[in-house]
Design an enzyme around this catalytic site. Structure first.
Site, short mmCIF file in Angstrom:
data_model
loop_
_atom_site.label_atom_id
_atom_site.label_comp_id
_atom_site.label_asym_id
_atom_site.label_seq_id
_atom_site.Cartn_x
_atom_site.Cartn_y
_atom_site.Cartn_z
N GLU A 1 0.18 -9.62 -0.15
CA GLU A 1 -1.20 -10.07 0.10
C GLU A 1 -1.94 -10.31 -1.23
OE1 GLU A 1 -1.91 -6.84 2.99
OE2 GLU A 1 -2.72 -8.39 4.28
N ALA B 1 0.83 -1.20 0.00
CA ALA B 1 0.00 0.00 0.00
C ALA B 1 0.87 1.25 0.00
CB ALA B 1 -0.89 0.00 1.23
N GLY C 1 0.88 -5.18 1.26
CA GLY C 1 -0.28 -5.42 0.41
C GLY C 1 0.11 -6.10 -0.90
C1 LIG Z 1 -13.21 -1.30 8.08
C2 LIG Z 1 -11.79 -1.62 8.26
C3 LIG Z 1 -11.24 -2.38 7.12
C4 LIG Z 1 -9.79 -2.69 7.35
C5 LIG Z 1 -9.19 -3.30 6.12
C6 LIG Z 1 -7.73 -3.06 6.12
C7 LIG Z 1 -7.13 -3.30 4.75
C8 LIG Z 1 -5.70 -2.82 4.67
C9 LIG Z 1 -5.14 -3.14 3.37
C10 LIG Z 1 -3.90 -3.18 3.04
C11 LIG Z 1 -2.80 -2.91 3.89
C12 LIG Z 1 -1.60 -2.95 3.35
C13 LIG Z 1 -0.49 -2.57 4.19
C14 LIG Z 1 0.74 -2.24 3.40
O1 LIG Z 1 1.00 -2.69 2.35
S1 LIG Z 1 1.71 -1.13 4.17
C15 LIG Z 1 3.13 -1.03 3.12
C16 LIG Z 1 4.03 -2.16 3.37
N1 LIG Z 1 5.22 -1.99 2.59
C17 LIG Z 1 6.34 -1.51 3.08
O2 LIG Z 1 6.44 -1.22 4.25
C18 LIG Z 1 7.47 -1.39 2.11
C19 LIG Z 1 8.16 -0.10 2.31
N2 LIG Z 1 9.23 0.10 1.34
C20 LIG Z 1 10.45 -0.47 1.47
O3 LIG Z 1 10.72 -1.27 2.33
C21 LIG Z 1 11.49 -0.02 0.51
O4 LIG Z 1 11.12 1.24 0.02
C22 LIG Z 1 11.69 -0.98 -0.69
C23 LIG Z 1 10.39 -1.26 -1.39
C24 LIG Z 1 12.33 -2.28 -0.19
C25 LIG Z 1 12.65 -0.31 -1.72
O5 LIG Z 1 13.83 0.07 -1.05
P1 LIG Z 1 14.93 0.99 -1.80
O6 LIG Z 1 15.23 0.42 -3.09
O7 LIG Z 1 16.02 1.20 -0.82
O8 LIG Z 1 14.21 2.37 -2.09
P2 LIG Z 1 13.56 3.42 -1.11
O9 LIG Z 1 13.23 2.83 0.18
O10 LIG Z 1 14.38 4.65 -1.12
O11 LIG Z 1 12.16 3.72 -1.84
C26 LIG Z 1 12.10 4.37 -3.11
C27 LIG Z 1 10.99 5.37 -3.02
O12 LIG Z 1 9.74 4.69 -2.91
C28 LIG Z 1 9.02 5.17 -1.78
N3 LIG Z 1 8.26 4.05 -1.22
C29 LIG Z 1 8.70 2.80 -0.99
N4 LIG Z 1 7.71 2.03 -0.54
C30 LIG Z 1 6.62 2.81 -0.50
C31 LIG Z 1 5.27 2.57 -0.10
N5 LIG Z 1 4.84 1.37 0.28
N6 LIG Z 1 4.42 3.61 -0.16
C32 LIG Z 1 4.82 4.83 -0.59
N7 LIG Z 1 6.09 5.12 -0.97
C33 LIG Z 1 6.96 4.10 -0.93
C34 LIG Z 1 10.10 5.68 -0.85
O13 LIG Z 1 9.58 6.62 0.03
C35 LIG Z 1 11.07 6.29 -1.83
O14 LIG Z 1 10.54 7.54 -2.22
P3 LIG Z 1 11.44 8.84 -2.22
O15 LIG Z 1 12.55 8.56 -3.17
O16 LIG Z 1 10.52 9.92 -2.65
O17 LIG Z 1 11.93 9.02 -0.84
#
Ligand SMILES: CCCCCCCC/C=C\C=C\CC(=O)SCCNC(=O)CCNC(=O)[C@H](O)C(C)(C)COP(=O)(O)OP(=O)(O)OC[C@H]1O[C@@H](n2cnc3c(N)ncnc32)[C@H](O)[C@@H]1OP(=O)(O)O
Length: 725
Positions: A103, A60, A100
Site C-alpha cells: 500500500e 503492518a 501495508g
Molecule cells: C478508524 C479506522 C481506520 C481504519 C484504517 C485502517 C488502516 C490499516 C492500515 C494498514 C493495514 C495493513 C495491513 C497489513 O499490512 S497486515 C500484514 C500483511 N502482511 C503479511 O501478512 C505478511 C506476513 N508475512 C509473510 O507472509 C512472511 O513472513 C514473509 C514476509 C513472506 C517472509 O516469509 P519467510 O521468509 O518464510 O519468513 P517468516 O514467515 O518465518 O518470517 C520471519 C519472521 O518475521 C515475522 N513476520 C513476518 N511478517 C510479519 C509481519 N507483517 N508482522 C510481524 N511479524 C512478521 C515472522 O513472524 C517471523 O518471526 P519469527 O522468526 O519470530 O517467528
C-alpha cells in the site's frame, strides 16, 4: 526504524525493522518525518523509498493488531501523504512488498521492482482487508478482476506478473536501488497528476455488474464461513461504485468490522502458531536451537502407491534427486506412469513449464526395483502398506544397504516408530514422516521422533519439510501420533450419532457449516472404509480373530459401533465402490448423494439392537464431535506428545481441514472457554458412561480449576513427571 538520507537530488527513505521491515508505529513515524523533511527541502527534487536488507516491507506489524495501540491504523494517511508529495516518489521493491508495504508502494508515483521480488495484499489471510486505501488504489491501477483476485485470495505474485498487470512500471535484474534513483532523476519535473492513483477512475468493464455478481458467489463459496474474503469483496465493490474518498470511508468501516472480529484474532494466532512450530523441542531437551540438519542431496522413496507417488512428486518439485523403488516391475511401471502424470500436471501449473522440473532426466528421477541402488542416498522415505511386519522387513534391509549417515523415514500414519526402528542397527536415524494425501499438495508433515531418534534426525526432517514447502510439526510417538489420535474420538462420536438417530448427511452438514472442508462421513468415503476395517481386523476388534460370543456393540467393556464394519461386509468401501455412507454416480465418482438404502439399513440396525431413535440437534452433533477431539488434545499435551497447543492447531488446520478462521481445535476451545468445554464433556460423559473418550481429561480439569488461564500459559500447568517419553 526508517533511515533518511539525501544524496544529490534524490532523498532516500529506507524502511528498517528487521527481519521483514514490518511497519511498526516507530517505522510509520520515521516514514512520515522523512517525507515531510524531503518535501520541505528545496534541494531535494525526488524521493526514493526502499527497505533495508533487500526487503521492501512485509506490511503492518501483525502483533500490533492485537495491541491496544493498533498502530496499523495510522498507515492510510501516510500513504495519502506520499501520493500528495509535490516531488516524485519512487518505490524500489526488493524481496517482498506485502500488505501495508504494498500500500505504501501504491501511494508512490512510480514502482520499480527486482525480478525476484514478490508482491501481494495478504491481509485477507489474517482476517483483515487492506485498510490503508489499498482496496481503492489497486483496482484503479490494475483493473477490478485482477485486483479482486489479489485482494480476496491474498496471493503473492512475482514481479514478472506484476509488470504484466501494470502493478510496477519496470523490473530489473541488477541493483534495484540504483535503478530507482536513475528513474527518480529521470522523472524530476514531470507532472504528477496522472501518477496519483486516487485521481484515476476505476477502469470500466463492459459487464461490471454481471462480473461482480459472479465474483461474489465465487468468493462466498470459497470463504466457507470466513468473513474477510467477503468484506474484501465489498470494499473493492465500493471502489467501482463510489468516488475515491467515499470508497476509503467504506474500506475503513469494513476494516473495523474485521479488526474487532474473533476471526481476525484466530487467523493471526494461526500465522504465529505456524512459525512457532519451527522452534521444536522434545521432553529430553533436544531442540531446534542446538540441533543441526544433515544435507539431503539425494533421496529415495519406497512404494509407489497413492502416498509414495505424491511424495516423489513433492521431492522432484523441491529439486531433490529421487530414486523411486517398487517391489516388482508391474508395480513399478504402474507407479512410474502415475508419477509422470502428476509431474506433467505440476509442470504445467509451475511457472516456466516442464523444463523447470527436469523430471525426464534419470539423474533427477530414477525408477528401480533394485534395493542396492539406495546405497548412497541421504534419506529414504518408506511409503508401503500399514503393515508392521512388512515395514520391519524393509527397515532391516535398509539398515544393511544404506550408507551409515542415511536418515530412514517411515510414512506410517499410526504405527510404533520404536518398533520399526528396532529392526535396524541404527534406531537413532529412524524417524516418522507422516505425509497427508495428496502428498504433493497438502502442507502438513507430521514428524515423529522415537525413543532413540537423534536431534540431528529431527532437524533434518524439519529441514526437509521446509525444502518441500511444507509445515513440519515435531511430535512424540504414540498410536495415531497427534493428528489421527485426535481424529479417532471425533469419528467415533460421528458413528455413535448415527446409531442414536442421526444420518451421515446431517452430521456432515453440521461439521461443514462449522467450516470443515469435508465432514467425517464424506471424508471416510473418500479415504476408503476398507482402510479402517483392515486396521480394526488387525487389532482384533472385528473379523475372524474376534472371540466368539463378543457382544456386537461392546469391546473390552466399552461402547463399540460395528456400523463401519457392517458396511464393509456389504462391499461398501466408499467412493471406490460407488457405495459407502453415501452413494456415488459410479465407482470413483465424487458426488455424494444421500442413500435411501443406508437410511433403511440404519433403521433396521437400530431395531435389531433395540436402540430408540431420537432427534439429535446441531449443537449436540457439533459438541460431541469437536469436544471429544479437543479432549484427546488435552491428553496429548499432558503426556508431552506435543510441546504446545499451537502444534495441535497447526496440524489440524494444515492436515485435517479444520477451519483456519477458528484458529484450530485448541484455540477454539480457548475461545469457547475451557469451563464450558468441560461442562459439556461432563454432561455427554454422564449420558454415555461406556464411552471413555467423552470423560473430561484430567489436564482440562486442572486448567479449569486453575481459573481458565490463557492458551499461551497452558503448558506451564503440565506436571513434569507425566511425560511418557
Ligand atoms: C478508524 C479506522 C481506520 C481504519 C484504517 C485502517 C488502516 C490499516 C492500515 C494498514 C493495514 C495493513 C495491513 C497489513 O499490512 S497486515 C500484514 C500483511 N502482511 C503479511 O501478512 C505478511 C506476513 N508475512 C509473510 O507472509 C512472511 O513472513 C514473509 C514476509 C513472506 C517472509 O516469509 P519467510 O521468509 O518464510 O519468513 P517468516 O514467515 O518465518 O518470517 C520471519 C519472521 O518475521 C515475522 N513476520 C513476518 N511478517 C510479519 C509481519 N507483517 N508482522 C510481524 N511479524 C512478521 C515472522 O513472524 C517471523 O518471526 P519469527 O522468526 O519470530 O517467528
Amino acid at each position: 526504524m526508517a533511515q533518511y538520507a539525501r544524496g544529490s537530488a534524490v532523498a532516500v527513505i529506507r524502511l528498517r525493522n528487521p527481519p521483514v521491515n514490518a511497519l511498526s508505529l516507530a517505522v510509520l513515524q520515521a516514514l512520515e518525518d522523512g517525507l515531510k523533511k524531503a518535501d520541505a527541502d528545496p534541494s531535494v527534487k525526488a524521493v526514493m523509498i526502499c527497505g533495508e536488507n533487500g526487503k521492501f516491507s512485509a506490511g503492518a506489524d501483525i502483533r500490533g493488531f492485537s495491541s491496544p495501540k493498533r498502530h496499523g491504523l495510522g498507515l492510510g494517511p501516510i500513504v495519502s501523504l506520499i501520493e500528495s508529495c509535490q516531488k516524485p516518489v519512487v518505490a524500489a521493491i526488493e524481496g517482498v512488498a506485502l500488505g501495508g508495504g504494498l500500500e505504501v508502494a501504491l501511494g508512490c508515483h512510480y514502482r520499480i521492482a527486482h525480478v525476484k521480488a514478490r508482491m501481494g495484499l495478504p491481509e485477507v489471510t489474517i482476517g483483515l482487508l487492506p485498510g490503508a486505501e489499498g482496496t481503492q488504489r489497486l483496482p484503479r491501477l490494475i483493473g477490478v478482476p485482477a485486483a479482486l483476485d489479489m485482494i480476496t485470495t491474498g496471493k503473492h505474485i512475482p514481479a514478472t506478473e506484476a509488470l504484466k498487470l501494470g502493478l510496477v512500471d519496470e523490473i530489473v535484474e541488477e541493483n534495484t536501488i540504483e535503478a530507482a534513483i536513475r528513474l527518480a532523476n529521470k522523472v524530476i519535473g514531470q507532472p504528477l497528476g496522472p501518477r496519483r492513483l486516487s485521481l484515476k477512475p476505476v477502469p470500466k468493464l463492459p459487464n461490471m455488474e454481471a462480473f461482480l455478481q459472479e465474483a461474489a458467489v465465487k468468493v462466498k463459496k470459497q470463504a466457507r464461513g470466513c468473513l474477510a474474503p467477503e468484506l474484501c469483496f465489498q470494499a473493492v465493490r465500493a471502489a467501482t461504485e463510489t468516488p475515491f474518498a467515499q470508497g476509503v470511508r467504506r474500506e475503513r468501516e469494513l476494516f473495523q468490522v474485521l479488526l474487532s472480529s474473533g476471526q481476525a484474532r484466530a487467523l493471526q494466532y494461526a500465522f504465529f502458531a505456524e512459525r512457532a512450530v519451527h522452534r521444536w523441542a522434545t521432553p529430553t531437551g533436544a531442540s531446534w536451537s542446538s540441533a543441526a540438519p544433515q544435507p539431503v542431496r539425494r533421496a529415495a522413496v519406497i512404494g509407489l502407491g497413492t502416498m509414495g507417488r505424491g511424495i516423489v512428486t513433492s521431492l522432484v518439485k523441491a529439486n531433490i534427486p529421487v530414486v523411486a523403488l517398487e517391489q516388482d516391475l508391474e508395480y513399478l511401471n504402474k507407479g512410474r506412469k502415475a508419477v509422470m502424470l502428476l509431474l506433467e500436471r505440476e509442470a504445467v501449473k509451475m511457472e516456466g513449464g516442464a523444463q523447470s522440473l527436469d523430471f525426464h532426466n534419470p539423474a533427477r528421477l530414477q525408477f528401480t526395483v533394485d534395493f542396492d541402488l539406495l546405497h548412497d542416498v541421504d534419506l529414504v522415505i518408506e511409503a508401503v502398506f500399514e503393515n508392521m511386519a512388512l515395514k520391519k522387513e524393509i527397515f532391516h534391509k535398509l539398515s544393511k544397504i544404506c550408507k551409515p549417515g542415511a536418515l530412514l523415514c517411515t510414512n506410517t500414519s499410526a504405527l510404533n516408530i520404536d518398533e520399526i526402528a528396532s529392526a535396524t542397527s541404527r534406531p537413532q536415524q529412524v524417524i516418522g514422516t507422516h505425509f497427508f494425501s495428496p502428498a504433493h499438495v497438502m502442507r502438513l508433515l507430521e514428524i515423529i521422533y522415537g525413543r532413540h531418534t537423534s536431534p540431528t534426525a529431527i532437524a533434518t526432517a524439519m529441514q526437509l519439510a521446509k525444502a518441500l514447502k511444507k509445515v513440519g510439526v515435531v511430535v512424540g510417538n504414540c498410536f495415531g501420533f497427534v493428528g489421527n489420535r485426535m481424529m479417532f474420538p471425533y469419528v467415533e462420536q460421528a458413528v455413535f450419532l448415527l446409531e442414536e438417530g442421526s444420518r451421515p448427511e446431517a452430521v456432515d452438514r453440521v461439521v461443514e457449516d462449522f467450516g470443515f472442508k469435508i465432514g467425517p462421513f464424506r471424508m471416510s468415503d473418500l479415504a476408503g472404509l476398507d482402510v479402517g476395517w483392515r486396521s480394526r481386523q488387525g487389532q482384533g476388534l472385528t473379523g475372524p480373530s474376534l472371540p466368539a460370543g463378543t457382544a456386537a456393540r461392546q469391546r473390552q467393556g466399552q461402547r463399540y459401533s460395528p456400523l463401519p464394519d457392517l458396511l464393509c461386509e456389504h462391499g461398501r468401501f466408499g467412493q471406490k465402490t460407488a457405495r459407502g455412507w453415501y452413494r456415488y454416480e459410479r465407482a470413483g465418482g465424487r458426488t455424494a448423494t444421500p442413500d435411501p438404502w443406508l437410511h433403511s439399513f440404519l433403521a433396521q440396525y437400530r431395531d435389531t439392537h433395540g436402540i430408540k431413535t431420537r432427534f439429535i440437534d446441531q449443537e449436540e452433533i457439533l459438541e460431541r464431535c469437536l469436544f471429544s477431539l479437543i479432549n484427546e488434545g488435552f491428553a496429548i499435551l499432558a503426556e508431552g506428545i506435543a510441546s504446545g497447543p499451537e502444534h495441535l492447531d497447526v496440524i489440524y488446520v494444515n492436515g485435517y481441514g479444520w477451519p483456519k478462521h477458528t484458529g484450530g481445535p485448541m484455540f477454539y476451545a480457548s475461545i469457547v472457554g475451557l469451563p464450558r468445554v468441560l461442562a459439556k464433556l461432563q454432561k455427554y460423559s454422564e449420558a454415555h458412561p461406556d464411552v471413555p473418550r467423552l470423560r473430561p481429561n484430567a489436564f482440562l480439569k486442572k486448567l479449569v480449576a486453575a481459573g481458565n488461564p490463557p492458551l499461551k500459559d497452558w503448558m506451564s500447568y503440565v506436571s513434569r513427571q507425566s511425560p511418557k517419553l
